[in-house]
Design an enzyme around this catalytic site. Structure first.
Site, PDB file in Angstrom:
ATOM      1  N   CYS A 149      -7.884 -13.585   0.948  1.00  0.00           N
ATOM      2  CA  CYS A 149      -7.624 -14.556  -0.125  1.00  0.00           C
ATOM      3  C   CYS A 149      -7.247 -15.888   0.525  1.00  0.00           C
ATOM      4  CB  CYS A 149      -6.557 -14.063  -1.089  1.00  0.00           C
ATOM      5  SG  CYS A 149      -4.995 -13.657  -0.321  1.00  0.00           S
ATOM      6  N   PRO A 193      -0.802  -3.738  -3.035  1.00  0.00           N
ATOM      7  CA  PRO A 193      -0.247  -2.731  -3.957  1.00  0.00           C
ATOM      8  C   PRO A 193      -1.290  -1.877  -4.674  1.00  0.00           C
ATOM      9  CG  PRO A 193      -0.277  -4.863  -5.020  1.00  0.00           C
ATOM     10  CD  PRO A 193      -0.862  -5.077  -3.654  1.00  0.00           C
ATOM     11  N   SER A 242      -4.051  -1.755   1.805  1.00  0.00           N
ATOM     12  CA  SER A 242      -4.322  -1.476   0.396  1.00  0.00           C
ATOM     13  C   SER A 242      -3.231  -1.859  -0.594  1.00  0.00           C
ATOM     14  CB  SER A 242      -4.619   0.018   0.231  1.00  0.00           C
ATOM     15  OG  SER A 242      -3.456   0.758   0.523  1.00  0.00           O
ATOM     16  N   ASP A 291      -9.286  -5.638   3.351  1.00  0.00           N
ATOM     17  CA  ASP A 291      -8.780  -6.799   2.613  1.00  0.00           C
ATOM     18  C   ASP A 291      -7.596  -7.297   3.436  1.00  0.00           C
ATOM     19  OD1 ASP A 291      -8.538  -8.592   0.465  1.00  0.00           O
ATOM     20  OD2 ASP A 291      -7.080  -7.316  -0.544  1.00  0.00           O
TER      21      ASP A 291
HETATM   22  C1  LIG Z   1      -4.084  -8.869   1.137  1.00  0.00           C
HETATM   23  S1  LIG Z   1      -2.956  -7.673   1.119  1.00  0.00           S
HETATM   24  C2  LIG Z   1      -3.800  -6.314   0.476  1.00  0.00           C
HETATM   25  C3  LIG Z   1      -3.950  -6.337  -0.998  1.00  0.00           C
HETATM   26  C4  LIG Z   1      -4.605  -5.103  -1.528  1.00  0.00           C
HETATM   27  N1  LIG Z   1      -5.866  -4.867  -0.901  1.00  0.00           N
HETATM   28  C5  LIG Z   1      -4.782  -5.115  -2.995  1.00  0.00           C
HETATM   29  O1  LIG Z   1      -5.852  -5.414  -3.461  1.00  0.00           O
HETATM   30  O2  LIG Z   1      -3.846  -4.821  -3.730  1.00  0.00           O
HETATM   31  C6  LIG Z   1      -2.805  -7.295   2.795  1.00  0.00           C
HETATM   32  C7  LIG Z   1      -2.024  -6.085   3.082  1.00  0.00           C
HETATM   33  O3  LIG Z   1      -2.151  -5.838   4.458  1.00  0.00           O
HETATM   34  C8  LIG Z   1      -0.990  -5.176   4.879  1.00  0.00           C
HETATM   35  N2  LIG Z   1      -0.980  -5.254   6.365  1.00  0.00           N
HETATM   36  C9  LIG Z   1      -0.533  -6.230   7.149  1.00  0.00           C
HETATM   37  N3  LIG Z   1      -0.750  -5.920   8.432  1.00  0.00           N
HETATM   38  C10 LIG Z   1      -1.341  -4.742   8.459  1.00  0.00           C
HETATM   39  C11 LIG Z   1      -1.819  -3.897   9.486  1.00  0.00           C
HETATM   40  N4  LIG Z   1      -1.721  -4.238  10.771  1.00  0.00           N
HETATM   41  N5  LIG Z   1      -2.389  -2.763   9.156  1.00  0.00           N
HETATM   42  C12 LIG Z   1      -2.479  -2.392   7.881  1.00  0.00           C
HETATM   43  N6  LIG Z   1      -2.042  -3.134   6.859  1.00  0.00           N
HETATM   44  C13 LIG Z   1      -1.504  -4.311   7.152  1.00  0.00           C
HETATM   45  C14 LIG Z   1       0.093  -5.898   4.180  1.00  0.00           C
HETATM   46  O4  LIG Z   1       1.239  -5.106   4.077  1.00  0.00           O
HETATM   47  C15 LIG Z   1      -0.543  -6.176   2.843  1.00  0.00           C
HETATM   48  O5  LIG Z   1      -0.168  -5.244   1.912  1.00  0.00           O
END
Ligand SMILES: C[S@@+](CC[C@H](N)C(=O)[O-])C[C@H]1O[C@@H](n2cnc3c(N)ncnc32)[C@H](O)[C@@H]1O
Length: 660
Positions: A502, A380, A378, A445
């Site tokens: 994305c 930022p 989620s 996401d």
């Molecule tokens: C695409 S971004 C999310 C953006 C967010 N949904 C938003 O709209 O602001 C992906 C996120 O996944 C997190 N992430 C990476 N690996 C992960 C995992 N195994 N479990 C949970 N979160 C993870 C990252 O830290 C990053 O913040």
């Protein structure tokens, strides 16, 4: 005009005529003898014919438009003969009785003028003008020529024949000239086509030696761009434009090298992205990645209404408009005299700076008030806060992220936007089914390569390797299964999962969704409910995906003027994994030695991914039923869920670096 006045008297003038004219006229009438057509008469006849022919050939020409002068009948002018003559000339009506031409008028007779000329050959100031020989009769197209003296039409049958011959000759002359002009034009056209063809044929792919040379010597990017255009042109009409000695893949290889050089990509990524589109469209995609996307913001309906926000921002000199008919809360900023991320409205949480495409997954998820939803990745918090707004701050949004540092901005946004229904969690998403389940809806996401947001983060062009794509795809597959298993398939209001990235690559999108469908037959793809977007691939480079993959949607910078994005929506229709999967699991049960460990047991090695064989599972079944593991209170997190407290360092840290 002086010449006109001196040459001819206006017919309407009833001046007494000189005796000589009267006399000669009577003589002529009496004689009735053949009259010779003078040279001047012939030339005029030819000229008239040319005009008529030109008018016929081109009705829009000046000649065609020119109306014959209608002469007023002067007092004492009692004959229509001259008027008839004009009408005849203008219409070319050959049916007009010839004898009408020869009706004599009692008025002046041009023949008499001729006689007078003969009688008074002297050169005086009065006749100076008209006595001068005409040197350019044919070209002279003054109106005067329409005022023909009668003598030009007087004559016997042989004269008429001669006149007809002249006209015929003149027409032939005109026809010939037109034909010549046509031929000349055809020749010019042929030459131009030939030149074009030669140009087309001229494009030659660089040979191996040249390719090597270009690797070490600096290349002119202008030349590279032209070469890309040439290659695209050839590939688009390969049958006709190819060099028969070169294969299509040679052209493609050169295009990849040129795209990489021109736009600054690794060849590997350039090739991967090029494969997504027809070549011409691919160039548009690469071009769009060089241009920033419009600044957009989302109204936080927990704090204000879009209309009020727009008014407030316009009051600060910000030029904006509603984002589009598909969004009720989006605004697009065209220009702003102040930083849009620092206005009092921003600080008061009236809006979130959010990319247009980033709103789409939340719209597809459509969380309802009082539901329990999970935002698995989620930070930022752009989507978390949108979800909370749609739920009107009711129910509960579990905002999870595995990256500790990113939780700060998540928390800040949640506070700034006045979100009160959220629980911040810090888990590896893959752990979730063990942490808690029973969500009405989940947004995944996923962490991705960011190939859809290259205009924002150009470092992607060179930093992403095939290893990254493999690792990310693996992580995404693990996360998606965990998400499915955390949904309550019996939810009264939901049971939905939205998977988004994305990124535009197939291995991070359709391949992941396809994997999930193959592993979890208790979910199916459903419509996203989004009003636009390009259908997901149902097959790609020889790989066939689920036929419903077209329900998933792709978004591209060059097509939608928004970041590249992918959105898929699943419905979990039962918590029980259908028999087919249980059957698949049987051999695993009989050979527990092969059973993978929890969490990683869902992960797939590169080989497993490539064969896409169903993965065995054991304990998963116990937690994959989607039922809440807590006491059933919908809005309460499970005991294990940590609220706003970062957990201990992850045992199973994501293998790939998160994209953002
Ligand atoms: C695409 S971004 C999310 C953006 C967010 N949904 C938003 O709209 O602001 C992906 C996120 O996944 C997190 N992430 C990476 N690996 C992960 C995992 N195994 N479990 C949970 N979160 C993870 C990252 O830290 C990053 O913040």
């Amino acid at each position: 005009m002086a010449r006109k006045d001196s040459k001819r008297k206006p017919k309407h003038q009833a001046d007494p005529k000189p005796a000589i004219l009267e006399k000669d006229k009577s003589k002529n009438k009496e004689d009735g003898g053949p009259k010779k057509i003078s040279h001047r008469t012939k030339v005029r006849a030819v000229k008239r014919s040319l005009k008529q022919a030109a008018a016929k050939a081109d009705p829009t020409s000046e000649a065609a438009k020119k109306k014959p002068k209608k002469k007023k009948k002067g007092p004492g002018q009692d004959s229509d003969s001259e008027q008839d003559l004009f009408d005849y000339e203008a219409s070319g009506d050959e049916s007009l009785p010839q004898n009408e031409f020869f009706n004599s008028s009692d008025e002046e007779d041009p023949d008499q003028e001729d006689e007078q000329e003969k009688a008074n050959p002297g050169f005086t100031d009065e006749n100076a003008d008209w006595l001068k020989p005409k040197t350019n009769l044919i070209d002279d197209d003054s109106d005067e020529d329409l005022e023909l003296p009668n003598d030009e039409f007087e004559g016997d049958d042989s004269d008429e024949e001669k006149l007809t011959t002249f006209e015929r000759e003149a027409k032939e002359l005109v026809d010939e000239e037109e034909e010549n002009a046509r031929l000349n034009q055809d020749e010019l056209n042929d030459a131009a086509k030939q030149e074009e063809l030669e140009e087309d044929e001229l494009f030659i792919l660089p040979d191996a030696e040249q390719i090597e040379k270009e690797k070490v010597e600096p290349i002119d990017l202008g030349d590279v761009k032209l070469r890309m255009q040439d290659i695209v042109r050839v590939l688009n009409d390969f049958k006709h434009l190819k060099d028969p000695s070169r294969s299509r893949s040679e052209y493609m290889d050169q295009l990849v090298r040129d795209i990489a050089a021109y736009y600054g990509y690794s060849e590997e990524l350039a090739e991967k992205l090029l494969q997504l589109f027809p070549v011409g469209e691919a160039i548009e995609f690469f071009e769009a990645n060089e241009v920033p996307r419009p600044v957009t913001l989302r109204t936080n309906t927990l704090r204000t209404r879009r209309r009020d926000l727009a008014q407030a921002l316009i009051g600060r000199g910000i030029n904006l408009e509603p984002l589009g008919p598909w969004s009720k809360v989006g605004l697009q900023v065209f220009d702003a005299p102040v930083p849009v991320g620092a206005t009092p409205e921003y600080l008061a949480g009236h809006y979130m700076l959010q990319a247009a495409s980033s709103m789409l997954p939340v719209m597809a998820l459509a969380p309802q008030p009082n539901e329990m939803v999970l935002d698995m990745c989620s930070a930022p918090g752009g989507k978390t806060t949108y979800m909370a707004a749609l739920m009107k701050n009711t129910g509960c949004v579990f905002a999870n992220d595995a990256t500790k540092d990113r939780l700060k901005s998540l928390k800040a946004n949640i506070h700034r936007l006045g979100v009160k229904n959220s629980v911040i969690c810090h888990y590896d998403g893959r752990m979730f089914p063990k942490v808690m389940g029973g969500f009405d809806r989940i947004l995944l996401d996923a962490p991705c390569s960011g190939t859809g947001v290259i205009s924002k983060d150009p470092s992607v062009k060179l930093s992403r390797t095939s290893k990254d794509f493999l690792a990310l795809s693996t992580l995404q597959k693990e996360l998606i299964l965990a998400a499915i298993d955390s949904i309550n398939g019996n939810s009264k209001t939901g049971g939905y999962l939205v998977y988004s990235t994305c990124s535009v690559t197939v291995e991070e999108n359709e391949a992941v969704v396809n994997y999930a469908l193959s592993k979890r037959p208790n979910v199916k793809l459903v419509e996203t409910g989004l009003s636009f977007g390009v259908d997901g691939f149902t097959s790609f480079r020889g790989n066939k995906f689920h036929p419903k993959m077209n329900l998933t949607k792709r978004y591209f910078p060059h097509t939608h003027n928004m970041d590249g994005f992918y959105v898929a929506k699943f419905k979990k229709f039962t918590n029980k994994i259908p028999t087919a999967t249980e059957d698949i699991m049987k051999p695993v049960k009989s050979t527990p030695k092969n059973a993978p460990k929890p969490v990683t047991k869902e992960s797939t090695s590169a080989q497993e991914n490539s064969t896409d064989k169903p993965q065995p599972e054991l304990k998963r079944k116990q937690v994959a039923n989607g039922e809440p593991k807590s006491n059933g209170a919908k809005n309460a997190p499970s005991k294990k869920a940590k609220v706003e407290k970062p957990s201990a360092p992850q045992k199973n840290k994501p293998k790939a670096k998160p994209a953002k």
